[in-house]
Design a protein around this motif. Structure first.
Motif, PDB file in Angstrom:
ATOM      1  N   ILE A   1     -13.260  27.149  19.483  1.00  0.00           N
ATOM      2  CA  ILE A   1     -13.442  26.447  20.757  1.00  0.00           C
ATOM      3  C   ILE A   1     -12.083  26.235  21.401  1.00  0.00           C
ATOM      4  O   ILE A   1     -11.202  25.596  20.824  1.00  0.00           O
TER       5      ILE A   1
ATOM      6  N   TYR B   1      -8.991  24.856  23.819  1.00  0.00           N
ATOM      7  CA  TYR B   1      -8.574  23.554  24.354  1.00  0.00           C
ATOM      8  C   TYR B   1      -9.125  23.430  25.770  1.00  0.00           C
ATOM      9  O   TYR B   1      -9.109  24.361  26.564  1.00  0.00           O
TER      10      TYR B   1
ATOM     11  N   TYR C   1     -12.330  22.529  26.294  1.00  0.00           N
ATOM     12  CA  TYR C   1     -13.782  22.735  26.255  1.00  0.00           C
ATOM     13  C   TYR C   1     -14.392  22.063  25.024  1.00  0.00           C
ATOM     14  O   TYR C   1     -13.723  21.851  24.006  1.00  0.00           O
ATOM     15  N   ASP C   2     -15.684  21.752  25.135  1.00  0.00           N
ATOM     16  CA  ASP C   2     -16.549  21.437  24.008  1.00  0.00           C
ATOM     17  C   ASP C   2     -17.592  22.543  23.908  1.00  0.00           C
ATOM     18  O   ASP C   2     -17.792  23.310  24.875  1.00  0.00           O
ATOM     19  N   ARG C   3     -18.289  22.618  22.803  1.00  0.00           N
ATOM     20  CA  ARG C   3     -19.381  23.584  22.676  1.00  0.00           C
ATOM     21  C   ARG C   3     -20.659  22.812  22.401  1.00  0.00           C
ATOM     22  O   ARG C   3     -20.782  22.142  21.369  1.00  0.00           O
ATOM     23  N   ILE C   4     -21.591  22.899  23.309  1.00  0.00           N
ATOM     24  CA  ILE C   4     -22.877  22.205  23.197  1.00  0.00           C
ATOM     25  C   ILE C   4     -23.985  23.238  23.285  1.00  0.00           C
ATOM     26  O   ILE C   4     -24.053  24.007  24.251  1.00  0.00           O
TER      27      ILE C   4
ATOM     28  N   LYS D   1     -14.339  19.816  28.914  1.00  0.00           N
ATOM     29  CA  LYS D   1     -13.934  18.515  28.393  1.00  0.00           C
ATOM     30  C   LYS D   1     -12.836  18.001  29.312  1.00  0.00           C
ATOM     31  O   LYS D   1     -11.679  18.423  29.222  1.00  0.00           O
TER      32      LYS D   1
ATOM     33  N   ARG E   1      -4.555  19.751  20.037  1.00  0.00           N
ATOM     34  CA  ARG E   1      -5.538  19.345  19.023  1.00  0.00           C
ATOM     35  C   ARG E   1      -4.948  19.272  17.625  1.00  0.00           C
ATOM     36  O   ARG E   1      -5.502  18.613  16.750  1.00  0.00           O
TER      37      ARG E   1
END
Length: 507
Positions: free
Chosen positions: A172, A174, A176-179, A186, A227
């Motif tokens: 993933i 930096y 972003y999120d993964r849903i 993000k 992160r």
């Protein structure tokens, strides 16, 4: 049972056969598991009037059959064969022996060439029975080699289908999120990405200045850190600028893995083989901003090699352990001529300033080179060396250190699971640290094998003797000479220097 990490193999001398087992990962199906392979081989031995003993079993765990040199247990078998210490090697199948035709034939050639009987149970191949008829072995080896290629094509097709559905695969990024398998922005991290592009496109700031601004903002609590939790680095900024993910584009098949000299190597595919998915996910920056940033002077994230730097890869910072690099600068005089300087700098300090390390006492490259050459000449004149005994003693020390290092890294690697289950570290940190430990274990195991190879030691003695003679010659490029004599050089903050040789000069 002896696994790849075991180094005490003296018990093998009591048995004239060895059983080889291998699993590619801990996800292998039950039919390919180590106990299953052992049971099949044990049944064959008992049927053929051999006495089974678990001390004659070697295991390569989590080792791909396509990688020859990384399979330590297999390398030990070949070494035993060359030493005429075994009479037979037993495999459940050729798939366990190798999944590369060239490797399978090479293994068989070494074993048969040293009088070792080769048996693969599933295919019914027995070199004692077949004699010089290699057709059966070659045919099954070819089928075994084709399997991973077919599997790779199937996996690639499945991944491409997922991406076409808008799903994201891989790490993933930096910002972003993964849903539900899809990337979503993000915002707190995305604002950092936007700020980087603004500084780069509108303000004209370079990578180094952007790095310092980000780290200053992190210290003041105004900007999120990377992160990893550590300081921002120049290479991170370069990758963010170059990565089309941030303008909504996803590229599949950009890289591929090939095998070179028995090891995996990742290479970049030609652009015509890329699968480019525009508007695959929400963009953090516009395509216009991304193109503007990448239409500037070419962004190069590869490490530059300076051929004139004879110490490249040898210099380490005494405080943080990072590489010491050579920085060049110049000053124009009133008459138009330039004065050039080359001096040593900690790479962590260069990338991240005080967030990375402390600044060293200035050391000019030419002065440093002169000092090292004088130190080597002085050492060579003062010390009378019996290279064979000295190198042998050093090798024994290195073997012991490597064995201790492997045990230490394996213990730390096992302890990571407890830390993760106790929620003391998150999944990202767990994966990063586990990969680091596994890489350190692999490197230590490779060095351990080489230190036990007598032919390598003999070549090292000759190379070191020749290297000391070459030092005395003036105007020579000493890069290869220094690599033979010196393991690494530690440069401390105060300018003092410690040299770690590739052998023990005190004996």
């Amino acid at each position: 049972m002896f696994k790849q990490s075991d180094v005490e193999i003296t018990k093998y001398n009591d048995y004239k056969y060895l059983i080889y087992t291998r699993v590619s990962s801990d996800k292998d199906s039950q039919k390919e598991s180590v106990p299953n392979q052992i049971d099949i081989c044990r049944y064959w031995l008992e049927q053929n009037h051999y006495e089974f003993n678990e001390n004659a079993v070697l295991v390569d765990e989590d080792k791909s059959g396509t990688l020859f040199l990384e399979r330590t247990a297999m390398q030990l078998i070949l070494q035993k064969a060359r030493n005429r210490e075994i009479k037979m090697v037993l495999f459940k199948s050729i798939h366990r022996l190798a999944r590369d035709l060239k490797d399978a034939l090479e293994i068989k050639e070494v074993l048969l060439g040293h009088g070792v009987r080769v048996v693969t149970i599933e295919e019914g191949y027995d070199s004692y029975v077949e004699g010089k008829n290699d057709m059966k072995f070659e045919m099954f080896s070819m089928f075994a080699a084709q399997y991973p290629k077919s599997l790779s094509v199937s996996i690639s097709s499945a991944l491409a289908a997922k991406v076409r559905r808008g799903e994201h695969i891989g790490k993933i990024p930096y910002g972003y999120d993964r849903i539900e398998q899809k990337l979503v922005i993000k915002e707190d991290e995305a604002n950092v990405i936007r700020q980087i592009y603004k500084w780069y496109n509108e303000e004209g700031f370079g990578f180094k200045k952007i790095t310092h601004l980000l780290n200053k903002g992190v210290q003041q609590g105004e900007i999120l850190p990377p992160r990893s939790g550590k300081a921002w680095q120049i290479t991170s900024i370069q990758r963010i600028i170059k990565n089309p993910t941030f303008c909504g584009t996803f590229i599949l098949n950009q890289y591929t893995t090939i095998k070179v000299d028995g090891r995996k190597k990742q290479i970049r595919n030609p652009e015509e083989k890329w699968l480019v998915f525009e508007d695959h996910h929400p963009a953090i920056v516009s395509k216009e901003d991304w193109k503007l940033a990448n239409n500037k002077k070419k962004v190069n994230i590869k490490t530059k090699i300076t051929p004139w730097n004879e110490f490249r890869g040898l210099l380490k910072c005494g405080k943080c352990g990072s590489n010491i690099v050579i920085i060049q600068s110049w000053n124009r005089k009133l008459d138009g001529t330039k004065t050039h300087w080359r001096y040593l700098k900690c790479s962590a300090y260069r990338r991240s300033g005080k967030n990375g390390c402390d600044n060293h006492v200035p050391i000019r490259y030419e002065e440093f080179r002169r000092f090292i050459v004088e130190r080597l000449l002085e050492t060579g004149q003062k010390v009378s060396l019996d290279f064979n005994n000295t190198l042998n003693n050093h090798s024994k020390q290195q073997v012991k250190q490597l064995e201790n290092s492997i045990a230490k890294y394996q213990e730390k690697n096992e302890g990571l699971v407890d830390l993760y289950l106790d929620k003391l570290i998150d999944k990202v940190e767990f994966q990063v640290r586990r990969k680091e430990f596994e890489q350190q274990i692999k490197e230590a195991q490779d060095k351990l094998f080489l230190y036990k190879n007598e032919e390598v030691q003999e070549v090292s003695v000759k190379n070191i003797q020749q290297a000391f003679k070459t030092i005395e010659k003036k105007d020579q490029d000493l890069y290869h000479v220094l690599k033979v004599i010196i393991d690494y050089i530690t440069v401390n903050i105060d300018g003092s220097v410690d040299i770690k040789y590739n052998f023990d000069l005190n004996k």
